[in-house]
Enzyme design. Structure first.
Site, PDB file in Angstrom:
ATOM      1  N   HIS A   1       4.927  -4.095  -6.720  1.00 50.25           N
ATOM      2  CA  HIS A   1       4.524  -2.875  -7.412  1.00 50.25           C
ATOM      3  C   HIS A   1       5.405  -2.568  -8.623  1.00 50.25           C
ATOM      4  CE1 HIS A   1       1.848   0.327  -7.782  1.00 50.25           C
ATOM      5  NE2 HIS A   1       1.919   0.892  -6.595  1.00 50.25           N
ATOM      6  N   ARG A   2       6.514  -3.265  -8.789  1.00 49.90           N
ATOM      7  CA  ARG A   2       7.331  -3.093  -9.986  1.00 49.90           C
ATOM      8  C   ARG A   2       6.637  -3.709 -11.191  1.00 49.90           C
ATOM      9  NH1 ARG A   2      12.617  -6.188  -8.123  1.00 49.90           N
ATOM     10  NH2 ARG A   2      10.929  -7.701  -7.787  1.00 49.90           N
TER      11      ARG A   2
END
Length: 434
Positions: free
Chosen positions: A407-408
């Site tokens: 999700h980064r």
């Protein structure tokens, strides 16, 4: 002057390895290109070649030695007329590394002994050497209780695995020591005690076998732990109707039979994931600190189970290859992976991964991202399920696919777009051969 042969770095991430087997012995003459030894890295067993000619004057590290650091001298190669005695310091060069690895064991007690609050833990480790020269095997709890009550561990006989002293061996001598010991561990200065616990043998009365971890298993444990600790995973699942893909596979295999090619569902899914990554390039990325690496080609790492662990051979440029080419390449890579014969470039890299556990009947699972990649597709089993088709309930072949995304680097919406593209390609599979 004789030349030191050092433990080579057979992959960019290799820090140490196991010298599995010497293929030469002292006194053998070798030429450039001759295979000297087999070295086990974290992923495969590879051959170590000679780069010069000469005579193996001395073998410094015996075969079977593990944890040999990259750069450690492992043998001495003498040229014509040279003698190994010309490098007397070479032989002991590997020894200090092993001794240094052992040095930290007595170090914590010595340090603790100098700090008054931690004094109860200090004498526990030095005591064995005064009596036997070897460290007495005892559980952390047994050591704390013995120290609190002034019990000499060397006077006891251990009933635990390998003669290890456990709480029960202290018997009535331990008395009410449990509470003082618990109080000691709660003090901030008692922190060194838990640090020693991981190096203690597992304590159990259940019949068992202690198996030493291979380099591969150590690496898997380290990398996947880092992945779950450092990467914020987001999971997205879709149900895919496989009937059209299975029909197309049957037709393609009928036409390819004369060429000795048999496509698997996995071959087609590799192609589908690769094309999906090209269609949604926001997911074909890697997170690198304050930099986002964007790839223009889809190299798919495919999880393959091998004896002792897992390896991910890569189909490079899968988006531009025919499914038949992917099938042939995957068969070759998987076969050599199980034999431990892959080269580093064949399993290191990749822009995304695919892991298929459908053959085991697993309906759905969430795979762990293989860094530095930012996504992995987990494939479950295709099975007959009730499914709504054209507003009516029918029976169809359905497969659950779950994407794990970093999700980064990848937003949920972009991950959802990739899963949608993958589903559409599988359900309208002519796009895989266009």
């Amino acid at each position: 002057m004789p030349l030191e042969l050092k433990m080579p770095a057979l992959s960019p991430t290799m820090e140490e390895g196991t010298l599995a087997k010497w293929l030469v012995k002292e006194g053998d003459s070798v030429s450039s290109g001759d295979i000297l030894a087999e070295i086990e890295t974290d992923k495969a067993t590879m051959e170590f070649e000679a780069v010069d000619e000469g005579t193996i004057a001395k073998i410094l590290v015996p075969e079977g030695s593990d944890g040999v650091k990259v750069g450690t001298p492992i043998a001495v190669l003498a040229g014509e007329g040279e003698d190994a005695s010309a490098v007397p310091a070479a032989a002991p060069a590997a020894a200090p590394a092993k001794e240094e690895a052992k040095a930290p064991e007595p170090a914590p007690p010595a340090k603790g002994g100098g700090e008054t609050p931690a004094a109860p833990a200090a004498p526990a480790a030095p005591a064995p050497k005064a009596d036997t020269g070897d460290r007495i095997k005892a559980s952390p709890l047994a050591r704390r209780l013995a120290e609190a009550q002034g019990i000499d561990l060397s006077s006891l006989t251990g009933s635990g695995p390998g003669g290890r002293i456990v709480r029960a061996d202290l018997g009535d001598k331990a008395g009410g020591a449990a509470k003082p010991a618990a109080a000691a561990t709660s003090a901030p200065t008692a922190a060194p005690a838990p640090a020693a616990a991981p190096v203690q043998p597992f304590e159990t009365d259940i019949p068992h076998e202690a198996v030493k971890l291979s380099n591969m298993r150590k690496t898997i444990a380290r990398r996947l732990t880092e992945s779950k600790q450092q990467i914020p995973h987001i999971y997205l699942t879709v149900d895919v109707r496989l009937d059209a893909l299975l029909k197309l596979r049957g037709e393609l295999n009928a036409g390819l039979a004369s060429r000795g090619v048999k496509l698997s569902v996995n071959d087609m899914l590799i192609k589908a994931l690769a094309l999906s990554l090209i269609e949604v390039p926001e997911c074909n990325v890697s997170f690198a600190g304050d930099t986002l690496i964007k790839y223009s080609r889809a190299d798919i790492s495919v999880a393959v189970s091998i004896p002792g662990g897992l390896i991910t051979p890569i189909i490079a440029g899968a988006d531009s290859k025919a499914i038949s080419a992917i099938s042939k390449e995957m068969g070759d890579l998987a076969g050599r992976a199980k034999e431990g014969k892959l080269q580093p470039h064949e399993y290191q890299g990749g822009t995304a991964s695919l892991s298929n556990m459908g053959m085991f009947g697993i309906k759905q699972f969430e795979a762990v991202i293989n860094p530095p990649q930012a996504m992995i597709m987990a494939i479950g089993a295709g099975e007959k399920r009730p499914y709504v088709i054209d507003d009516s309930l029918q029976i169809a072949s359905i497969m659950s696919a779950t994407g794990s995304f970093d999700h980064r680097a990848i937003d949920g919406a972009d991950g959802a777009r990739l899963m949608k593209a993958f589903k559409e390609l599988c359900e309208s599979p002519l796009g895989l051969v266009a």
